[in-house]
Design a protein around this motif. Structure first.
Motif, mmCIF file in Angstrom:
data_model
loop_
_atom_site.group_PDB
_atom_site.id
_atom_site.type_symbol
_atom_site.label_atom_id
_atom_site.label_comp_id
_atom_site.label_asym_id
_atom_site.label_seq_id
_atom_site.Cartn_x
_atom_site.Cartn_y
_atom_site.Cartn_z
ATOM 1 N N LEU A 101 -15.337 33.532 46.780
ATOM 2 C CA LEU A 101 -16.502 32.969 46.087
ATOM 3 C C LEU A 101 -16.750 33.657 44.754
ATOM 4 O O LEU A 101 -17.119 33.001 43.771
ATOM 5 C CB LEU A 101 -17.750 33.083 46.973
ATOM 6 C CG LEU A 101 -19.025 32.412 46.426
ATOM 7 C CD1 LEU A 101 -18.769 30.945 46.130
ATOM 8 C CD2 LEU A 101 -20.174 32.565 47.423
ATOM 9 N N ILE A 102 -16.532 34.971 44.692
ATOM 10 C CA ILE A 102 -16.789 35.696 43.441
ATOM 11 C C ILE A 102 -15.851 35.207 42.344
ATOM 12 O O ILE A 102 -16.206 35.206 41.161
ATOM 13 C CB ILE A 102 -16.649 37.225 43.635
ATOM 14 C CG1 ILE A 102 -17.349 37.986 42.493
ATOM 15 C CG2 ILE A 102 -15.199 37.645 43.736
ATOM 16 C CD1 ILE A 102 -18.827 37.944 42.527
ATOM 17 N N TYR B 276 -17.360 41.800 53.504
ATOM 18 C CA TYR B 276 -16.151 41.340 54.172
ATOM 19 C C TYR B 276 -14.893 41.444 53.304
ATOM 20 O O TYR B 276 -13.824 40.989 53.702
ATOM 21 C CB TYR B 276 -16.327 39.879 54.617
ATOM 22 C CG TYR B 276 -17.473 39.681 55.575
ATOM 23 C CD1 TYR B 276 -17.373 40.090 56.900
ATOM 24 C CD2 TYR B 276 -18.659 39.082 55.148
ATOM 25 C CE1 TYR B 276 -18.427 39.916 57.789
ATOM 26 C CE2 TYR B 276 -19.713 38.898 56.022
ATOM 27 C CZ TYR B 276 -19.596 39.310 57.346
ATOM 28 O OH TYR B 276 -20.643 39.147 58.214
ATOM 29 N N LYS B 277 -15.037 42.005 52.092
ATOM 30 C CA LYS B 277 -13.914 42.120 51.165
ATOM 31 C C LYS B 277 -13.306 40.749 50.847
ATOM 32 O O LYS B 277 -12.103 40.631 50.575
ATOM 33 C CB LYS B 277 -12.823 43.057 51.718
ATOM 34 C CG LYS B 277 -13.335 44.412 52.171
ATOM 35 C CD LYS B 277 -14.028 45.143 51.033
ATOM 36 C CE LYS B 277 -14.546 46.502 51.502
ATOM 37 N NZ LYS B 277 -15.334 47.186 50.443
ATOM 38 N N VAL C 266 -24.573 34.090 42.990
ATOM 39 C CA VAL C 266 -24.054 35.416 42.646
ATOM 40 C C VAL C 266 -24.316 36.400 43.775
ATOM 41 O O VAL C 266 -23.444 37.195 44.152
ATOM 42 C CB VAL C 266 -24.693 35.923 41.338
ATOM 43 C CG1 VAL C 266 -24.230 37.346 41.030
ATOM 44 C CG2 VAL C 266 -24.351 34.994 40.173
ATOM 45 N N SER C 267 -25.532 36.341 44.327
ATOM 46 C CA SER C 267 -25.902 37.234 45.430
ATOM 47 C C SER C 267 -25.006 37.016 46.649
ATOM 48 O O SER C 267 -24.533 37.971 47.274
ATOM 49 C CB SER C 267 -27.373 37.012 45.802
ATOM 50 O OG SER C 267 -27.734 37.814 46.912
ATOM 51 N N GLU C 268 -24.760 35.751 46.974
ATOM 52 C CA GLU C 268 -23.902 35.427 48.122
ATOM 53 C C GLU C 268 -22.475 35.918 47.892
ATOM 54 O O GLU C 268 -21.827 36.459 48.791
ATOM 55 C CB GLU C 268 -23.906 33.914 48.359
ATOM 56 C CG GLU C 268 -25.186 33.372 48.960
ATOM 57 C CD GLU C 268 -25.407 33.863 50.385
ATOM 58 O OE1 GLU C 268 -24.442 33.887 51.172
ATOM 59 O OE2 GLU C 268 -26.552 34.240 50.703
ATOM 60 N N ALA C 269 -21.979 35.735 46.672
ATOM 61 C CA ALA C 269 -20.619 36.144 46.350
ATOM 62 C C ALA C 269 -20.459 37.656 46.461
ATOM 63 O O ALA C 269 -19.449 38.155 46.982
ATOM 64 C CB ALA C 269 -20.255 35.673 44.946
ATOM 65 N N LEU C 270 -21.453 38.391 45.973
ATOM 66 C CA LEU C 270 -21.400 39.853 46.052
ATOM 67 C C LEU C 270 -21.485 40.331 47.500
ATOM 68 O O LEU C 270 -20.824 41.298 47.886
ATOM 69 C CB LEU C 270 -22.540 40.454 45.231
ATOM 70 C CG LEU C 270 -22.357 40.426 43.713
ATOM 71 C CD1 LEU C 270 -23.611 40.915 43.009
ATOM 72 C CD2 LEU C 270 -21.163 41.278 43.299
ATOM 73 N N VAL D 196 -17.674 34.082 38.961
ATOM 74 C CA VAL D 196 -17.422 34.849 37.738
ATOM 75 C C VAL D 196 -16.094 34.393 37.137
ATOM 76 O O VAL D 196 -15.033 34.593 37.727
ATOM 77 C CB VAL D 196 -17.380 36.366 38.029
ATOM 78 C CG1 VAL D 196 -17.153 37.141 36.731
ATOM 79 C CG2 VAL D 196 -18.683 36.811 38.688
ATOM 80 N N LEU D 197 -16.167 33.791 35.967
ATOM 81 C CA LEU D 197 -14.969 33.307 35.283
ATOM 82 C C LEU D 197 -14.331 34.435 34.469
ATOM 83 O O LEU D 197 -15.022 35.371 34.056
ATOM 84 C CB LEU D 197 -15.329 32.153 34.352
ATOM 85 C CG LEU D 197 -15.921 30.909 35.010
ATOM 86 C CD1 LEU D 197 -16.343 29.911 33.940
ATOM 87 C CD2 LEU D 197 -14.915 30.269 35.964
#
Length: 255
Positions: free
Chosen positions: A147-148, A142-143, A132-136, A152-153
């Motif tokens: 991954l997000i 980088y917009k 989650v941290s990496e996705a955020l 997050v489904l």
């Protein structure tokens, strides 16, 4: 552990109160025969009486819970590894205790792992807080939302196990404002619809609008041209997302 965000919190309770599956490690207090163990475990399949243990967060009143299945996975010495699928609110440590009593040797639960909640299984993609941290970070820095979208489904996934009803665009805003779903607003119905059971209401685009209980079975819905089809319990979609094509009272128009 399913975690809901924003509007999805309105329906996360559907998972918390759905059936569960666990893998448990039970330790017997004496040696027993394997055949006897299997025979006793079968006795607990079905509806059982259960009183919550002393260390629990609910009132210790006698309740009826249902065990859908118990499968013995491994049995060595006094250690029993088994999988159980049961109704929400069933205490597995109490189940282990009761199995031990019926065996005449007593028993207690050593370990417990929940492997499924409704249709969400342990073998499906599961993410960590690091994911989650990496996705955020990628999204904010980088917009990049690649991954997000995996982490997050969509909230609609929560109700994937429920029968569904698709409705006309003209009915969406009325339901978002608290109206019941009437027959003229229905476009399509899933084959597993049953009267009195919980259903999910979707737009033609697949957006979750609301959750409710069906007031008709499948045959009635297909034949009806009027009448309430679903009594709404929880609205998920915000009002005014779809154009308002329903008639408002003079009081509402004045507001």
């Amino acid at each position: 552990m399913p975690v809901a965000l924003e509007n999805a919190t309105r329906v996360i309770g559907l998972l918390m109160h759905s059936y569960k599956e666990y893998v448990a490690l039970m330790e017997l207090h004496d040696i027993v025969d394997r055949d006897k163990l299997v025979e006793v475990m079968k006795i607990f399949v079905g509806k059982i009486y259960q009183r919550p243990p002393l260390r629990s967060s609910v009132k210790r009143s006698l309740r009826i819970k249902e065990i859908y299945s118990i499968d013995l996975l491994e049995f060595e010495n006094r250690h029993v590894l088994f999988k159980v699928r049961c109704e929400s609110g069933t205490y597995i440590r109490k189940l282990c205790h009761d199995i031990g009593l019926l065996l005449g040797v007593e028993a207690h639960m050593r370990e417990l792992r929940r492997t499924m909640v409704a249709h969400i299984r342990e073998d499906l993609p599961i993410v960590t807080m690091h994911d989650v941290s990496e996705a955020l970070y990628l999204l904010n820095r980088y917009k990049d939302d690649t991954l997000i979208r995996k982490v997050v489904l969509p909230g609609e996934y929560i109700v994937a196990h429920l029968p569904r009803i698709l409705i006309r665009d003209s009915a969406v805003d009325a339901i978002a404002h608290g109206a019941q779903l009437a027959a003229p607003g229905v476009v399509a119905v899933s084959d597993d619809l049953k009267k009195g059971e919980r259903v999910a209401i979707f737009t033609l685009k697949g957006e979750l609008v609301a959750i409710g209980k069906s007031a008709m079975d499948l045959e009635e819905v297909l034949k009806s041209e009027k009448g309430v089809v679903v009594n709404i319990e929880r609205v998920v979609m915000q009002p005014n997302v779809y154009p308002s094509l329903w008639k408002k009272s003079k009081k509402e128009q004045a507001i």
